[in-house]
Design a protein around this motif. Structure first.
Motif, PDB file in Angstrom:
ATOM      1  N   GLU A  23      26.264  30.769  23.828  1.00 26.64           N
ATOM      2  CA  GLU A  23      25.742  31.277  22.561  1.00 26.64           C
ATOM      3  C   GLU A  23      26.601  32.418  22.029  1.00 26.64           C
ATOM      4  N   THR A  24      27.015  33.329  22.919  1.00 27.49           N
ATOM      5  CA  THR A  24      27.766  34.510  22.488  1.00 27.49           C
ATOM      6  C   THR A  24      29.265  34.257  22.401  1.00 27.49           C
ATOM      7  N   LYS A  25      29.715  33.142  22.962  1.00 33.30           N
ATOM      8  CA  LYS A  25      31.129  32.776  22.993  1.00 33.30           C
ATOM      9  C   LYS A  25      31.968  33.770  23.802  1.00 33.30           C
ATOM     10  N   GLU A  26      31.350  34.396  24.775  1.00 35.78           N
ATOM     11  CA  GLU A  26      32.060  35.329  25.653  1.00 35.78           C
ATOM     12  C   GLU A  26      32.518  34.606  26.918  1.00 35.78           C
ATOM     13  N   PRO A  27      33.689  34.942  27.427  1.00 40.56           N
ATOM     14  CA  PRO A  27      34.091  34.420  28.742  1.00 40.56           C
ATOM     15  C   PRO A  27      33.327  35.149  29.841  1.00 40.56           C
ATOM     16  N   PHE A  28      33.306  34.589  31.032  1.00 38.83           N
ATOM     17  CA  PHE A  28      32.646  35.237  32.166  1.00 38.83           C
ATOM     18  C   PHE A  28      33.389  34.882  33.441  1.00 38.83           C
ATOM     19  N   TYR A  29      33.042  35.580  34.522  1.00 36.03           N
ATOM     20  CA  TYR A  29      33.783  35.456  35.772  1.00 36.03           C
ATOM     21  C   TYR A  29      32.955  34.793  36.872  1.00 36.03           C
ATOM     22  N   LEU A  30      33.632  33.948  37.645  1.00 39.36           N
ATOM     23  CA  LEU A  30      33.057  33.395  38.868  1.00 39.36           C
ATOM     24  C   LEU A  30      34.125  33.445  39.961  1.00 39.36           C
ATOM     25  N   ASP A  73      29.341  43.756  46.819  1.00 38.57           N
ATOM     26  CA  ASP A  73      29.689  44.390  48.084  1.00 38.57           C
ATOM     27  C   ASP A  73      30.928  45.267  47.987  1.00 38.57           C
ATOM     28  N   GLY A  74      31.547  45.313  46.810  1.00 38.90           N
ATOM     29  CA  GLY A  74      32.711  46.164  46.626  1.00 38.90           C
ATOM     30  C   GLY A  74      34.002  45.607  47.179  1.00 38.90           C
ATOM     31  N   VAL A  75      33.955  44.403  47.741  1.00 40.61           N
ATOM     32  CA  VAL A  75      35.154  43.780  48.314  1.00 40.61           C
ATOM     33  C   VAL A  75      35.947  43.081  47.212  1.00 40.61           C
ATOM     34  N   GLU A  76      37.262  43.205  47.247  1.00 40.95           N
ATOM     35  CA  GLU A  76      38.108  42.542  46.258  1.00 40.95           C
ATOM     36  C   GLU A  76      38.271  41.059  46.603  1.00 40.95           C
ATOM     37  N   ARG A  77      38.135  40.215  45.594  1.00 40.16           N
ATOM     38  CA  ARG A  77      38.314  38.770  45.726  1.00 40.16           C
ATOM     39  C   ARG A  77      39.007  38.275  44.461  1.00 40.16           C
ATOM     40  N   THR A  78      39.366  36.995  44.460  1.00 41.90           N
ATOM     41  CA  THR A  78      39.932  36.390  43.248  1.00 41.90           C
ATOM     42  C   THR A  78      38.802  35.820  42.400  1.00 41.90           C
ATOM     43  N   TYR A  79      38.760  36.236  41.141  1.00 47.76           N
ATOM     44  CA  TYR A  79      37.759  35.745  40.203  1.00 47.76           C
ATOM     45  C   TYR A  79      38.460  35.055  39.039  1.00 47.76           C
ATOM     46  N   ALA A  80      37.913  33.898  38.657  1.00 46.07           N
ATOM     47  CA  ALA A  80      38.437  33.165  37.507  1.00 46.07           C
ATOM     48  C   ALA A  80      37.642  33.542  36.271  1.00 46.07           C
TER      49      ALA A  80
END
Length: 204
Positions: A23-30, A73-80
């Motif tokens: 609806e908002t046309k915003e991208p998001f992360y997973l 959890d504050g851990v760095e990971r790869t997000y798309a």
């Protein structure tokens, strides 16, 4: 490349998220490591509900999103970072468990991708869309249709259906028509043959 990303809804409210971000046309992360331009089918364990394009991936702590149901959890990971192209919570593929579709989370083989594309397109009624660019244009049209604030006509301008509860806007040549869902679908369905709605370019 095409990927199937299965999201655990006890961790992330995927259905609510895709509706909101479409609806908002915003991208998001997973959390996923994908290349820019790669196509992604988004699914719960009960089936596929959305199709998206990858904008980029980055290695970072979890980006803020109210749809997460677990604490970061504050851990760095790869997000798309994903840009939604189409969403359908009534799509037949949502009612088909992934085990029945014989697909698993991860990269999808070409033959399986084609089967998913055709099934998605058939249920989503996008038979005239051939590229991501056209899919984005359709998304923009639907956004305008959903947010048009004019007064609907008393009947469908194609078939005369008078049930006000189902009438909706259709944008055509910078004008808005009042149509019932069936006529609205046919107005968008200018081609009868199944064409690859998830194609990522005009190249063969």
């Amino acid at each position: 490349m095409c990927h199937l990303l299965v999201v655990d809804e006890s961790d992330f409210a995927l259905r609510q998220a895709v509706v909101h971000y479409y609806e908002t046309k915003e991208p998001f992360y997973l959390p996923a490591d994908l290349e820019a331009g790669e196509e992604v089918f988004l699914a719960t364990k009960m089936g596929i509900i959305a199709y998206a394009e990858t904008l980029f991936s980055e290695y970072t702590t979890r980006p803020s999103d109210p749809h997460w149901r677990v604490e970061a959890d504050g851990v760095e990971r790869t997000y798309a970072c994903l840009d939604l192209i189409s969403v359908d919570l009534h799509h037949p593929l949502l009612g088909t468990p992934l085990t029945d579709l014989k697909v698993e989370s991860g990269m999808v083989q070409v033959s399986v991708r084609q089967r998913l594309v055709e099934a998605w397109q058939y249920g989503y009624f996008e038979t005239d869309v051939t590229t991501i660019e056209e899919a984005k244009q359709r998304r923009q049209e639907k956004f305008h249709e959903r947010n048009h604030i004019g007064q609907l006509a008393e009947a469908c301008e194609h078939c005369g259906q008078t049930n006000q509860s189902i009438l909706e806007w259709h944008q055509e040549n910078n004008q808005f028509l009042t149509l019932c869902p069936s006529c609205h679908r046919l107005a968008h369905q200018r081609s009868e043959s199944l064409i690859d709605v998830a194609a990522t370019s005009d190249e063969p």
